[in-house]
Enzyme design. Structure first.
Site, mmCIF file in Angstrom:
data_model
loop_
_atom_site.group_PDB
_atom_site.id
_atom_site.type_symbol
_atom_site.label_atom_id
_atom_site.label_comp_id
_atom_site.label_asym_id
_atom_site.label_seq_id
_atom_site.Cartn_x
_atom_site.Cartn_y
_atom_site.Cartn_z
ATOM 1 N N CYS A 1 0.840 -1.195 0.000
ATOM 2 C CA CYS A 1 0.000 0.000 0.000
ATOM 3 C C CYS A 1 0.887 1.263 0.000
ATOM 4 O O CYS A 1 1.566 1.516 -0.989
ATOM 5 C CB CYS A 1 -0.975 -0.025 1.162
ATOM 6 S SG CYS A 1 -2.372 1.116 0.957
ATOM 7 N N HIS B 1 -3.927 -5.478 -0.166
ATOM 8 C CA HIS B 1 -3.525 -6.002 1.146
ATOM 9 C C HIS B 1 -3.683 -7.521 1.197
ATOM 10 O O HIS B 1 -4.756 -8.046 1.468
ATOM 11 C CB HIS B 1 -4.354 -5.348 2.252
ATOM 12 C CG HIS B 1 -4.031 -3.910 2.475
ATOM 13 N ND1 HIS B 1 -2.941 -3.499 3.217
ATOM 14 C CD2 HIS B 1 -4.631 -2.781 2.038
ATOM 15 C CE1 HIS B 1 -2.891 -2.178 3.240
ATOM 16 N NE2 HIS B 1 -3.906 -1.718 2.534
ATOM 17 N N GLU C 1 -1.902 -9.199 3.394
ATOM 18 C CA GLU C 1 -1.504 -9.560 4.762
ATOM 19 C C GLU C 1 -2.671 -9.606 5.740
ATOM 20 O O GLU C 1 -2.481 -9.932 6.911
ATOM 21 C CB GLU C 1 -0.440 -8.565 5.261
ATOM 22 C CG GLU C 1 -0.954 -7.215 5.758
ATOM 23 C CD GLU C 1 -1.300 -6.211 4.685
ATOM 24 O OE1 GLU C 1 -1.438 -5.022 5.009
ATOM 25 O OE2 GLU C 1 -1.434 -6.620 3.500
#
Length: 259
Positions: free
Chosen positions: A89, A177, A179
């Site tokens: 990001c 994202h 994660e």
């Protein structure tokens, strides 16, 4: 033991599912929390990799968030050292900027689950070749960037073309994202800044809709993330190869790196 330096910008943006993957493969991590200590000046000495996480600030706000300049200098140093780098990001935006690409506010924000489409190079890339050509990924950002001229374009979305890129063999920028897990997304949605953005969107974004879609897509996303992060860790075993660099981000220059 191999060690990884992690740049953190806000308390709720953490390594998430990447944390246990790194630990399970014997890597030690050190967080540098720039929200808590914006004047900190870490060093890459004795570190074998760099991970830059997300945050609400923009690359173009370096005068307000002075740690951005510190980070850009260290990203440049990491590129010189030819160690694995992963930008997520905001991290991908910082990396793109250091590689010479302009970063700006997007005409349209991405908040929630969006299709990302792999390029032909992305479908063959060592970190993403387990992806389908189109996958649903979680997004939370209002900035975008052009693809660095020296990078390989790996993925795009309808709103933001720069969803993933690779520079050389060991450096990756990912706008989405990978994660996140379910509880992590829930905490993000409760964050006052994110919640206000959703409420102020006049119905364009919906916490209920994002929650529903998270239940639908999160398991598959986490499986993809597990495989991607394991492959990223394998980059630590790659032999270094010479690269030609030349820029000075103590002055926020935008000269391009080249292989």
């Amino acid at each position: 033991m191999r060690k990884v330096l992690v740049f953190q910008h806000v308390a709720h943006k953490i390594l998430g599912t990447l944390n246990p993957t790194l630990r399970d493969h014997g890597l030690r991590m050190r967080y540098v929390n720039f929200e808590r200590n914006p004047e900190e000046e870490p060093t890459l000495e004795k570190y074998n990799g760099l991970i830059i996480l997300g945050g609400h600030m923009g690359v173009y706000e370096a005068e307000k968030y002075t740690h951005i300049k510190t980070e850009m200098k260290l990203i440049e140093e990491a590129l010189h050292k030819n160690i694995p780098i992963l930008g997520i990001c905001l991290g991908s935006q910082l990396l793109a900027h250091v590689l010479g690409a302009p970063v700006r506010q997007s005409e349209e924000k991405e908040i929630g689950w969006y299709d990302i489409n792999l390029t032909e190079a992305g479908q063959k890339d060592p970190l993403f070749n387990h992806f389908q050509s189109t996958e649903k990924m979680f997004q939370l950002h209002g900035d975008t960037f052009d693809l660095p001229q020296t990078a390989v374009h790996l993925a795009s979305s309808q709103i933001c073309p720069g969803q993933a890129f690779r520079y050389g063999d060991k450096v990756y920028g990912i706008q989405f994202h990978l994660e996140v897990d379910g509880p992590m997304i829930h905490r993000w949605l409760l964050n006052h800044r994110n919640r206000k953005e959703i409420i102020d969107s006049n119905g364009k974004f919906s916490i209920d809709q994002i929650t529903l879609e998270t239940e639908q897509y999160i398991k598959h996303s986490m499986n993809l993330g597990q495989q991607t992060f394991t492959k990223f860790i394998e980059l630590f075993a790659l032999k270094a190869r010479p690269i030609l660099l030349g820029t000075d981000h103590s002055k926020s220059s935008k000269k391009r790196f080249s292989l």
